[in-house]
Design an enzyme around this catalytic site. Sequence first.
Site, PDB file in Angstrom:
ATOM      1  N   LEU A  15      37.844  37.609  48.641  1.00  0.00           N
ATOM      2  CA  LEU A  15      37.586  36.644  49.714  1.00  0.00           C
ATOM      3  C   LEU A  15      36.738  37.236  50.834  1.00  0.00           C
ATOM      4  O   LEU A  15      36.388  36.550  51.784  1.00  0.00           O
ATOM      5  CB  LEU A  15      38.917  36.176  50.313  1.00  0.00           C
ATOM      6  CG  LEU A  15      39.716  35.185  49.477  1.00  0.00           C
ATOM      7  CD1 LEU A  15      41.023  34.863  50.168  1.00  0.00           C
ATOM      8  CD2 LEU A  15      38.911  33.918  49.238  1.00  0.00           C
ATOM      9  N   LEU A  19      34.749  42.726  54.371  1.00  0.00           N
ATOM     10  CA  LEU A  19      33.728  42.302  55.322  1.00  0.00           C
ATOM     11  C   LEU A  19      34.369  41.834  56.637  1.00  0.00           C
ATOM     12  O   LEU A  19      33.903  42.160  57.730  1.00  0.00           O
ATOM     13  CB  LEU A  19      32.892  41.176  54.705  1.00  0.00           C
ATOM     14  CG  LEU A  19      31.804  40.622  55.596  1.00  0.00           C
ATOM     15  CD1 LEU A  19      30.800  41.704  55.971  1.00  0.00           C
ATOM     16  CD2 LEU A  19      31.097  39.460  54.914  1.00  0.00           C
ATOM     17  N   ASP A  71      34.388  49.276  49.776  1.00  0.00           N
ATOM     18  CA  ASP A  71      34.627  48.682  51.095  1.00  0.00           C
ATOM     19  C   ASP A  71      34.370  49.684  52.226  1.00  0.00           C
ATOM     20  O   ASP A  71      34.032  49.301  53.343  1.00  0.00           O
ATOM     21  CB  ASP A  71      36.059  48.151  51.204  1.00  0.00           C
ATOM     22  CG  ASP A  71      36.148  46.716  50.686  1.00  0.00           C
ATOM     23  OD1 ASP A  71      35.166  45.980  50.840  1.00  0.00           O
ATOM     24  OD2 ASP A  71      37.189  46.352  50.121  1.00  0.00           O
ATOM     25  N   GLU A 139      43.136  48.056  55.826  1.00  0.00           N
ATOM     26  CA  GLU A 139      43.070  46.953  54.864  1.00  0.00           C
ATOM     27  C   GLU A 139      43.891  47.316  53.629  1.00  0.00           C
ATOM     28  O   GLU A 139      43.734  48.413  53.080  1.00  0.00           O
ATOM     29  CB  GLU A 139      41.598  46.736  54.482  1.00  0.00           C
ATOM     30  CG  GLU A 139      41.394  45.618  53.493  1.00  0.00           C
ATOM     31  CD  GLU A 139      39.972  45.557  52.937  1.00  0.00           C
ATOM     32  OE1 GLU A 139      39.045  46.151  53.519  1.00  0.00           O
ATOM     33  OE2 GLU A 139      39.797  44.897  51.895  1.00  0.00           O
ATOM     34  N   LYS A 188      47.973  24.160  51.298  1.00  0.00           N
ATOM     35  CA  LYS A 188      49.219  24.577  50.630  1.00  0.00           C
ATOM     36  C   LYS A 188      49.178  26.011  50.076  1.00  0.00           C
ATOM     37  O   LYS A 188      50.132  26.775  50.273  1.00  0.00           O
ATOM     38  CB  LYS A 188      49.565  23.577  49.516  1.00  0.00           C
ATOM     39  CG  LYS A 188      50.984  23.699  49.003  1.00  0.00           C
ATOM     40  CD  LYS A 188      52.049  23.330  50.025  1.00  0.00           C
ATOM     41  CE  LYS A 188      52.342  21.840  50.005  1.00  0.00           C
ATOM     42  NZ  LYS A 188      53.254  21.439  51.092  1.00  0.00           N
ATOM     43  N   PRO A 189      48.079  26.419  49.371  1.00  0.00           N
ATOM     44  CA  PRO A 189      48.074  27.814  48.882  1.00  0.00           C
ATOM     45  C   PRO A 189      48.253  28.821  50.024  1.00  0.00           C
ATOM     46  O   PRO A 189      48.940  29.829  49.865  1.00  0.00           O
ATOM     47  CB  PRO A 189      46.694  27.959  48.237  1.00  0.00           C
ATOM     48  CG  PRO A 189      46.268  26.569  47.902  1.00  0.00           C
ATOM     49  CD  PRO A 189      46.867  25.686  48.948  1.00  0.00           C
ATOM     50  N   CYS A 381      18.866  60.334  42.671  1.00  0.00           N
ATOM     51  CA  CYS A 381      19.755  61.140  41.839  1.00  0.00           C
ATOM     52  C   CYS A 381      19.264  61.152  40.383  1.00  0.00           C
ATOM     53  O   CYS A 381      18.273  61.804  40.088  1.00  0.00           O
ATOM     54  CB  CYS A 381      21.196  60.656  41.988  1.00  0.00           C
ATOM     55  SG  CYS A 381      22.368  61.973  41.673  1.00  0.00           S
ATOM     56  N   MET A 384      15.662  60.680  40.295  1.00  0.00           N
ATOM     57  CA  MET A 384      14.801  61.858  40.542  1.00  0.00           C
ATOM     58  C   MET A 384      14.730  62.703  39.281  1.00  0.00           C
ATOM     59  O   MET A 384      13.652  63.157  38.877  1.00  0.00           O
ATOM     60  CB  MET A 384      15.365  62.704  41.674  1.00  0.00           C
ATOM     61  CG  MET A 384      14.907  64.154  41.625  1.00  0.00           C
ATOM     62  SD  MET A 384      15.338  65.081  43.094  1.00  0.00           S
ATOM     63  CE  MET A 384      15.120  66.772  42.549  1.00  0.00           C
ATOM     64  N   ARG A 475      26.517  66.151  38.700  1.00  0.00           N
ATOM     65  CA  ARG A 475      26.886  67.401  38.032  1.00  0.00           C
ATOM     66  C   ARG A 475      25.648  68.231  37.686  1.00  0.00           C
ATOM     67  O   ARG A 475      25.719  69.421  37.554  1.00  0.00           O
ATOM     68  CB  ARG A 475      27.563  67.099  36.689  1.00  0.00           C
ATOM     69  CG  ARG A 475      29.020  66.933  36.788  1.00  0.00           C
ATOM     70  CD  ARG A 475      29.718  66.766  35.454  1.00  0.00           C
ATOM     71  NE  ARG A 475      30.975  66.131  35.803  1.00  0.00           N
ATOM     72  CZ  ARG A 475      31.183  64.832  35.773  1.00  0.00           C
ATOM     73  NH1 ARG A 475      30.252  64.031  35.332  1.00  0.00           N
ATOM     74  NH2 ARG A 475      32.328  64.343  36.186  1.00  0.00           N
ATOM     75  N   HIS A 520      22.045  60.691  47.727  1.00  0.00           N
ATOM     76  CA  HIS A 520      22.147  59.230  47.835  1.00  0.00           C
ATOM     77  C   HIS A 520      21.885  58.767  49.275  1.00  0.00           C
ATOM     78  O   HIS A 520      22.829  58.564  50.032  1.00  0.00           O
ATOM     79  CB  HIS A 520      23.528  58.769  47.373  1.00  0.00           C
ATOM     80  CG  HIS A 520      23.732  58.929  45.910  1.00  0.00           C
ATOM     81  ND1 HIS A 520      23.329  57.972  45.004  1.00  0.00           N
ATOM     82  CD2 HIS A 520      24.245  59.934  45.183  1.00  0.00           C
ATOM     83  CE1 HIS A 520      23.607  58.371  43.783  1.00  0.00           C
ATOM     84  NE2 HIS A 520      24.171  59.574  43.863  1.00  0.00           N
ATOM     85  N   GLU A 522      21.082  55.952  50.316  1.00  0.00           N
ATOM     86  CA  GLU A 522      21.564  54.593  50.569  1.00  0.00           C
ATOM     87  C   GLU A 522      22.932  54.573  51.256  1.00  0.00           C
ATOM     88  O   GLU A 522      23.272  53.617  51.950  1.00  0.00           O
ATOM     89  CB  GLU A 522      21.609  53.783  49.258  1.00  0.00           C
ATOM     90  CG  GLU A 522      22.694  54.174  48.251  1.00  0.00           C
ATOM     91  CD  GLU A 522      22.327  55.327  47.323  1.00  0.00           C
ATOM     92  OE1 GLU A 522      21.389  56.079  47.644  1.00  0.00           O
ATOM     93  OE2 GLU A 522      22.986  55.496  46.278  1.00  0.00           O
TER      94      GLU A 522
END
Length: 548
Positions: A15, A19, A71, A139, A188-189, A381, A384, A475, A520, A522
């Site tokens: 859900l 975030l 996350d 969380e 209801k849920p 990685c 490359m 590795r 990495h 990113e």
Amino acid sequence: MARFVFITGGVVSSLGKGLASAALGALLQARGYSVRLRKLDPYLNVDPGTMSPFEHGEVFVTDDGAETDLDLGHYERFTGVAARKTDSVSSGRIYSTVLEKERRGDYLGKTIQVIPHVTNEIKDFIAIGEDEVDFMLCEIGGTVGDIEGLPFFEAIRQFAQDKPRGQCIFMHLTLLPFIKASGELKTKPTQHSVKELRSIGLAPDVLVCRSEGAIPEKEREKLALFCNVRKDSVIAAQDLKSIYEAPLVYHREGLDQAVLDAFGISPAPQPNLEKWKDVADRVYNPDGEVRVAIVGKYTQLEDAYKSIAEALTHGGMHNRVRVRAEWIDAEIFDREDDVAPLLEGYNAILVPGGFGERGTEGKIKAAQFARERKIPYLGICLGMQMAVIEAARNLLGVETAGSEEFDQEAGRKRFEPVVYHLKEWVEGNRTIQRDADDDKGGTMRLGAYDAVLKSGSAVADIYGGTSISERHRHRYEVDIKYRDKLEALGLKFSGMSPDGRLPEIVEVEDHPWFIGVQFHPELKSKPFAPHPLFADFVRAAVEQSRLV
Ligand code: GLN
């Protein structure tokens, strides 16, 4: 002493709990508070390191070398706070610690039970560093009612009970399904989910409800009444076109105010949301578009390369363009002799990280195409390593150039190992040694390592300096024994480990933009601080798009 917000989910998974937590962290920061976010995952794996990216999405690596849930990437991207090993834990980790202690005799012969031994271990974990920040956001993975989750729910109940009143609050995320036939949002849920929570002693203070549209007044009242929350603590979470609008939208919905009210903080400092307004403006008002081909292996599940997709978006925001990332399964290229028809028309090519031989011949072809056709190329990685193998084969003429990883997987020697298995390296002032037969979990060069860049190189220019620190997870290493020959042919080793043994960055001379990095980048990109490599890679893509 930190205040604690415990975030749980109900009704269904996926859900956007991560975030919502990250956006709440950003909003509390915008009001001048310090925050830390944590994820407690009920699954039994010790960490996500050995879970397939197809199954669990990307593994997010922290500076201190933990392989964590994706996350944590959201948390970092929204708060800029670098995640640590102690920000992610699973049932597997908790149980293995408890069992180790039991074997060591730490429990003095007592019978080991979920309550108190497992729950105490969870509580100790939650409390780590509690004096360092104003707010700790924890969380809990999964949804209420899951068998694995029970010790965690029990632990947070006890934790709040142990603390002075008003120091912990509970936020619960649910779904309001829309029934087309009757044109109604169903509460209801959510009522059932809250009932389930209350049966284990947890009462939500804030209810975040994911819904397709706004929550009508009548449903809001109903939710408040039946779930025992204040009406203004029922927060609507609608679908967004960009996740980067989440802080602004949640603020408009009153999420941060509801949280501060639940703690009784009044008057609360006003938030400064300028940073997020700029971010949203850049996402929603681009001046153009570039197309980037991502030639990878785990292309069916977008979450498998989550941070790369986000970092490209950040690079686009920096250049005020929209980046259209198109995922191409590298295996398709394995079978094609000529990859040109599949790669023409892209403004840039990115080959991401990965494990195993499948798809690698395709990645090598993509690197060759980018090098020869002068298309901007970013190899991360494995990306490359493939660029170096490509250069060794096609520039240097070592036809059998390959990686030891693939031979090890196949159980026989077929390649000349241009990329070899690293068995010993230096971390700080320790030497780490590894064996090919070690456990699969945690036997890699993991976490932040420094690198030194050659002055005058493209990367030194992009970073604006010659010493960097980036996160690793691999590795295998490029062998420096080919360096001189490859450099003479135009593939420069422009970034090395400080001891000069491990290649960290290669770049092709006389090419608009061709860079391979062993780490990495990113993982460290943020919407308000795009990673320089991604910012410049997208700039090069924009330039390329002007040529055609
Ligand atoms: N499989 C390669 C290695 O272990 C690359 C890993 C990666 O891309 N993260 O070295």
